[in-house]
Scaffold this active site. Structure first.
Site, short mmCIF file in Angstrom:
data_model
loop_
_atom_site.label_atom_id
_atom_site.label_comp_id
_atom_site.label_asym_id
_atom_site.label_seq_id
_atom_site.Cartn_x
_atom_site.Cartn_y
_atom_site.Cartn_z
N LYS A 113 27.54 5.30 -2.59
CA LYS A 113 26.89 5.81 -3.79
C LYS A 113 26.56 7.30 -3.70
O LYS A 113 26.57 8.01 -4.71
CB LYS A 113 25.64 5.00 -4.09
CG LYS A 113 25.96 3.58 -4.56
CD LYS A 113 24.69 2.84 -4.97
CE LYS A 113 25.02 1.46 -5.54
NZ LYS A 113 25.61 0.57 -4.53
N HIS A 229 17.76 -7.06 -11.76
CA HIS A 229 18.88 -6.12 -11.73
C HIS A 229 20.24 -6.81 -11.81
O HIS A 229 21.25 -6.23 -11.47
CB HIS A 229 18.82 -5.23 -10.47
CG HIS A 229 17.47 -4.63 -10.22
ND1 HIS A 229 16.87 -3.77 -11.12
CD2 HIS A 229 16.59 -4.77 -9.20
CE1 HIS A 229 15.69 -3.41 -10.66
NE2 HIS A 229 15.50 -4.01 -9.50
N LYS A 231 22.87 -8.59 -14.51
CA LYS A 231 23.14 -8.65 -15.94
C LYS A 231 23.19 -10.09 -16.44
O LYS A 231 23.84 -10.94 -15.83
CB LYS A 231 24.46 -7.93 -16.24
CG LYS A 231 24.39 -6.43 -15.99
CD LYS A 231 25.74 -5.79 -16.03
CE LYS A 231 26.48 -5.97 -14.72
NZ LYS A 231 27.72 -5.17 -14.66
#
Length: 304
Positions: A113, A229, A231
């Site tokens: 990330k 967190h 969906k």
């Protein structure tokens, strides 16, 4: 041309169906406990893997050996399992097999990330303030600079694991410990970083198809309704997004993927608050959610 599908279940069936439409022969693989699965019978040929359960589909050496023995020329990783492993893509190339997906270098960039954020900055895509891989002391210092809240995240992986919202300095140490432990357990690395918290933001994702030079945005979806967190509901296209903002999101996603040299499909995730948007991450692979976006037919394509 023979396509080896290094996966199982629903995604393997989708790949088999598409390959058949293109007149490409397919090879399915299966662990001992998946011998009667639908994808095994749907493919032209099926070959067994050593072992059982998910571990069988994570064995890179066995996958490459099976693909080579089957006379395959292409390897499709599907999603999950080995789909984002640069080492697997590299092993396929070394064996003379074409990996149907991004290059190992792109997988390495978007699989980290911090590296993905750096690429976004180079591409001119807005990002929130954040650390790189950070120690507890560094996260504490970052919180001092952003006292309204931070998000601690695992540097690798996803799926909501290794993530905690911190709104109080007193909670930093415990949140850091939990995130690092979850990251180690889920992704094999306890590296975490901290990002400025953006309250009341929407989570909007843009779907990309790219050929290594040009990237095209083919649609978007709103994934804001989440639990831990993860969906829960996705809506495509994202609703109540002004045309200029949607165009900006599509352009940013396409530009980033083109600049990275992406080949294949990817999803670029953003946080959106009002007219502002910020880069979150890139998933450089096919997704379960692609089927949601594919239901949208009236899409303005944006290329970069």
């Amino acid at each position: 041309m023979v396509l080896f599908i290094a996966n199982r279940g629903e995604i393997a069936l989708r790949v088999v169906r598409t390959a058949a439409e293109l007149d490409i022969r397919t090879v399915a693989v299966y662990a001992a406990d998946d011998a009667d699965s639908a994808h095994v019978h749907a493919a032209d040929v099926a070959t067994a893997l050593p072992g059982t359960g998910p571990a069988a589909y994570l064995n890179e050496d066995a996958m490459v050996a099976a693909a080579t023995a089957a006379g395959a020329t292409l390897v499709h990783p599907g999603y999950g399992f080995l789909s984002e492993r640069a080492s697997f893509a590299r092993a396929c190339g070394a064996a003379g097999l074409t990996f149907v997906g991004p290059s190992p270098a792109v997988l390495e960039t978007f699989g980290d990330k911090a590296a993905a954020r750096a690429m976004a900055v180079v591409a001119g895509v807005p990002v929130l303030a954040a650390t790189g891989a950070a120690t507890l002391d560094e996260v504490s210092e970052f919180f001092t600079a952003h006292p309204h809240g931070v998000m601690i995240k695992a540097l690798a992986g996803g799926g909501g694991r290794g993530m905690r919202v911190v709104r109080s300095a007193a909670d930093v140490t415990e949140a850091y410990r939990i995130c690092a432990a979850e990251a180690q357990l889920g992704f094999g690395s306890d590296a975490v970083y901290a990002e400025q918290l953006l309250e009341s933001a929407r989570h909007i994702e843009v779907q990309i198809v790219a050929d290594g030079t040009t990237a095209v945005a083919i649609g978007d979806r709103d994934c804001s309704l989440q639990r831990r967190h993860q969906k829960l509901v996705e809506i495509a296209p994202a609703q109540q997004v002004p045309d200029d903002l949607r165009a900006a999101l599509h352009s940013a996603a396409a530009t980033l993927c083109a600049q990275a040299g992406l080949v294949g499909v990817a999803t670029v995730e953003f946080l959106v608050a009002g007219e502002r948007y910020y880069f979150l991450e890139v998933n450089p692979r096919l997704q379960v959610e692609h089927t949601v976006t594919e239901e949208v037919t009236d899409v303005d394509l944006v290329a970069a």
